[in-house]
Scaffold this active site. Structure first.
Site, PDB file in Angstrom:
ATOM      1  N   GLY A  69     104.028  -0.673 100.422  1.00  0.00           N
ATOM      2  CA  GLY A  69     103.904  -1.120 101.804  1.00  0.00           C
ATOM      3  C   GLY A  69     103.245  -0.061 102.678  1.00  0.00           C
ATOM      4  O   GLY A  69     102.439  -0.367 103.553  1.00  0.00           O
ATOM      5  N   THR A  70     103.603   1.195 102.446  1.00  0.00           N
ATOM      6  CA  THR A  70     103.049   2.274 103.270  1.00  0.00           C
ATOM      7  C   THR A  70     101.526   2.304 103.149  1.00  0.00           C
ATOM      8  O   THR A  70     100.812   2.367 104.167  1.00  0.00           O
ATOM      9  CB  THR A  70     103.646   3.633 102.832  1.00  0.00           C
ATOM     10  OG1 THR A  70     105.059   3.576 103.025  1.00  0.00           O
ATOM     11  CG2 THR A  70     103.062   4.786 103.624  1.00  0.00           C
ATOM     12  N   ASN A 153     112.971  -3.135 110.292  1.00  0.00           N
ATOM     13  CA  ASN A 153     113.745  -2.654 109.146  1.00  0.00           C
ATOM     14  C   ASN A 153     115.105  -2.087 109.526  1.00  0.00           C
ATOM     15  O   ASN A 153     115.976  -1.963 108.674  1.00  0.00           O
ATOM     16  CB  ASN A 153     112.948  -1.595 108.369  1.00  0.00           C
ATOM     17  CG  ASN A 153     112.341  -0.546 109.268  1.00  0.00           C
ATOM     18  OD1 ASN A 153     111.611  -0.874 110.205  1.00  0.00           O
ATOM     19  ND2 ASN A 153     112.643   0.704 109.011  1.00  0.00           N
ATOM     20  N   GLN A 181     109.676  -6.105 105.415  1.00  0.00           N
ATOM     21  CA  GLN A 181     111.072  -6.562 105.417  1.00  0.00           C
ATOM     22  C   GLN A 181     111.156  -8.084 105.442  1.00  0.00           C
ATOM     23  O   GLN A 181     112.120  -8.666 104.956  1.00  0.00           O
ATOM     24  CB  GLN A 181     111.827  -5.982 106.620  1.00  0.00           C
ATOM     25  CG  GLN A 181     112.094  -4.495 106.523  1.00  0.00           C
ATOM     26  CD  GLN A 181     113.033  -4.121 105.368  1.00  0.00           C
ATOM     27  OE1 GLN A 181     113.808  -4.930 104.876  1.00  0.00           O
ATOM     28  NE2 GLN A 181     112.945  -2.868 104.938  1.00  0.00           N
ATOM     29  N   SER A 201     105.540  -5.253 100.331  1.00  0.00           N
ATOM     30  CA  SER A 201     105.900  -4.243  99.336  1.00  0.00           C
ATOM     31  C   SER A 201     106.748  -4.859  98.233  1.00  0.00           C
ATOM     32  O   SER A 201     107.642  -5.667  98.516  1.00  0.00           O
ATOM     33  CB  SER A 201     106.701  -3.150 100.051  1.00  0.00           C
ATOM     34  OG  SER A 201     107.291  -2.280  99.118  1.00  0.00           O
ATOM     35  N   HIS A 203     109.065  -3.553  96.128  1.00  0.00           N
ATOM     36  CA  HIS A 203     110.448  -3.183  95.805  1.00  0.00           C
ATOM     37  C   HIS A 203     111.494  -3.779  96.739  1.00  0.00           C
ATOM     38  O   HIS A 203     112.692  -3.610  96.533  1.00  0.00           O
ATOM     39  CB  HIS A 203     110.591  -1.661  95.680  1.00  0.00           C
ATOM     40  CG  HIS A 203     110.536  -0.881  96.943  1.00  0.00           C
ATOM     41  ND1 HIS A 203     111.643  -0.306  97.501  1.00  0.00           N
ATOM     42  CD2 HIS A 203     109.505  -0.549  97.746  1.00  0.00           C
ATOM     43  CE1 HIS A 203     111.296   0.355  98.588  1.00  0.00           C
ATOM     44  NE2 HIS A 203     109.993   0.224  98.765  1.00  0.00           N
ATOM     45  N   THR A 239      91.790   2.841  89.062  1.00  0.00           N
ATOM     46  CA  THR A 239      92.116   1.859  88.019  1.00  0.00           C
ATOM     47  C   THR A 239      93.349   1.064  88.441  1.00  0.00           C
ATOM     48  O   THR A 239      94.362   1.630  88.843  1.00  0.00           O
ATOM     49  CB  THR A 239      92.379   2.583  86.675  1.00  0.00           C
ATOM     50  OG1 THR A 239      91.209   3.331  86.363  1.00  0.00           O
ATOM     51  CG2 THR A 239      92.685   1.593  85.564  1.00  0.00           C
ATOM     52  N   CYS A 327     113.992   5.688 105.318  1.00  0.00           N
ATOM     53  CA  CYS A 327     112.965   6.681 105.650  1.00  0.00           C
ATOM     54  C   CYS A 327     113.517   7.701 106.633  1.00  0.00           C
ATOM     55  O   CYS A 327     113.115   8.851 106.632  1.00  0.00           O
ATOM     56  CB  CYS A 327     111.752   6.012 106.269  1.00  0.00           C
ATOM     57  SG  CYS A 327     111.202   4.647 105.300  1.00  0.00           S
TER      58      CYS A 327
HETATM   59  N1  PLP Z   1     107.310  -1.116 106.493  1.00  0.00           N
HETATM   60  C1  PLP Z   1     108.606  -1.438 106.602  1.00  0.00           C
HETATM   61  C2  PLP Z   1     109.052  -2.333 107.716  1.00  0.00           C
HETATM   62  C3  PLP Z   1     109.537  -0.945 105.685  1.00  0.00           C
HETATM   63  O1  PLP Z   1     110.824  -1.262 105.816  1.00  0.00           O
HETATM   64  C4  PLP Z   1     109.075  -0.103 104.638  1.00  0.00           C
HETATM   65  C5  PLP Z   1     110.024   0.478 103.668  1.00  0.00           C
HETATM   66  O2  PLP Z   1     111.206   0.496 103.867  1.00  0.00           O
HETATM   67  C6  PLP Z   1     107.701   0.182 104.556  1.00  0.00           C
HETATM   68  C7  PLP Z   1     106.848  -0.338 105.501  1.00  0.00           C
HETATM   69  C8  PLP Z   1     107.153   1.046 103.473  1.00  0.00           C
HETATM   70  O3  PLP Z   1     107.071   0.354 102.229  1.00  0.00           O
HETATM   71  P1  PLP Z   1     107.034   1.166 100.872  1.00  0.00           P
HETATM   72  O4  PLP Z   1     108.410   1.707 100.643  1.00  0.00           O
HETATM   73  O5  PLP Z   1     106.629   0.166  99.826  1.00  0.00           O
HETATM   74  O6  PLP Z   1     106.012   2.232 101.013  1.00  0.00           O
END
Ligand code: PLP
Length: 384
Positions: A69-70, A153, A181, A201, A203, A239, A327
């Site tokens: 996601g990041t 989140n 989320q 994302s 996970h 890749t 985070c």
């Molecule tokens: N954006 C939101 C709202 C999230 O809650 C998170 C992770 O908790 C992310 C982005 C980041 O995703 P990733 O952990 O896959 O980098």
């Protein structure tokens, strides 16, 4: 252990492991190789893209697999801002909400520090909802990209993305949403949402950590951040991680198939849990919007305590939750989300988030509410 931290991450689903397994073992080819093994991998990757596109209601070519996601958020915000300004040098502004995840907030700050963009933040109310009129006002002028998260989140508040996206579109501003989320619980159809870009994302959905997806509407220019061999139609070189792409697409399809039933069930559990916590813990405050919130998130402040000490006390009792977002965990700073919502720093430091998965039961939540009451009692006795 009662795991109430699904917003931090989820276990990988068995069906997902089974779907990805061949691409880690006998079908291990590189999708760029011109032999049968490579072609098998390329066709698995194309299949994963088509499967994910069916869930998002878009063309497969509008999807880019990322490392999470990041990265998807970084690519959307930086890529669209830089490409927008390259096409029109007047486009030097970025608009985001004041409660974005660091993947967006820090990307915006990078664009400000390093590339000279101006960043405007649209405020939210005490319930975490973006002020739509304020958002529209900020869009007037030379905005390169706007980004508002679909669901928060930390407090679970769900924004009216179709309304915000349509306002941005009306003013010709590309609109991105961080749906990381939301993806497990809410509608992801990008046509109904009306967004130009959307990040998610793996996970949070039962796929492994380290895979994500960016939807980029055809025709929206986006400068790549990673340069190299031109994979992913040049949007993201390197890749491709075929196994993880297959995993993410499988998890998305499974989630989509069970979404309505799971969301209905979780909403009922969530509301019951909120009522129990508010009844059992005097002074507890629900954070986020009462109803416009993720089915899976119940978040509170407990003024007069410390979020970290309650968290530890609950863990002693085999209940796992979070004192904010993963985070931000481990930092003493109060949650930037709660302070942006108007909470005093001292109150924001007492935040706890309980987030459920599809497997969470009513009995587990009843135990959690009971243990929370007991934990609060013990903390009070120790303090006295
Ligand atoms: N954006 C939101 C709202 C999230 O809650 C998170 C992770 O908790 C992310 C982005 C980041 O995703 P990733 O952990 O896959 O980098």
């Amino acid at each position: 252990m009662i795991f109430l931290d699904a917003a931090a991450t989820t276990p990988v689903r068995r069906e997902v492991i089974e779907a990805m397994f061949p691409f880690l073992t006998n079908q291990f080819g590189n999708p760029s190789s011109h032999h049968e093994l490579g072609e098998q991998a390329a066709s698995a990757l194309a299949g994963a893209r088509t499967q994910a596109a069916a869930v998002l209601g878009c063309h497969p070519g509008e999807l880019t697999f990322t490392s999470g996601g990041t990265e998807a958020d970084n690519l959307a915000l930086k890529g669209i801002a830089l490409a927008g300004r390259a096409a029109d040098p007047c486009r030097t502004r970025i608009v985001i909400s004041s409660i974005e995840h660091p993947a967006i907030a820090e990307s915006a700050d990078y664009l400000r520090r390093v590339h000279g963009f101006t960043v405007d933040m649209v405020p939210v109310g005490a319930d975490g909802l973006v002020d739509t009129a304020g958002f529209v006002r900020l869009l007037a002028g030379d905005v390169a990209v706007a980004s508002v998260m679909y669901a928060n989140n930390e407090v679970g508040t769900v924004q009216d993305i179709p309304a915000l996206a349509s306002a941005a579109r009306g003013l010709g501003v590309p609109f991105h949403t961080d749906a990381v989320q939301a993806a497990g619980w809410l509608d992801l159809d990008v046509q109904r949402l009306g967004v130009d870009a959307l990040a998610l994302s793996g996970h949070k959905l039962g796929a492994p950590k380290g895979v994500g997806l960016l939807y980029l509407r055809a025709g929206v220019p986006c400068e790549p951040l990673v340069h190299g061999g031109g994979q992913e139609r040049g949007t993201r070189s390197g890749t491709e991680n075929v196994a993880f792409a297959v995993a993410l697409a499988t998890a998305l399809s499974l989630t989509e198939a069970g979404r309505d039933a799971a969301a209905g069930q979780a909403t009922a559990l969530r509301d019951g849990f909120i009522d129990q916590v508010l009844a059992r813990v005097p002074g507890a405050q629900l954070t986020g919007h009462r109803t416009r919130r993720l089915p899976s998130v119940a978040s509170f402040c407990f003024p007069g305590t410390s979020g970290e000490s309650v968290l530890l006390e609950l863990e002693r009792r085999d209940i796992v939750c979070s004192s904010g977002s993963a985070c931000a965990a481990g930092s003493d700073e109060p949650s930037a989300v709660l302070t942006a919502m108007g909470y005093a720093r001292g109150v924001a430091q007492t935040a706890l988030r309980f987030s459920f998965g599809a497997e969470t039961t009513q009995a587990q939540l009843a135990t959690a509410a009971q243990e929370l009451e007991a934990a609060m009692g013990r903390i009070k006795r120790l303090r006295a």
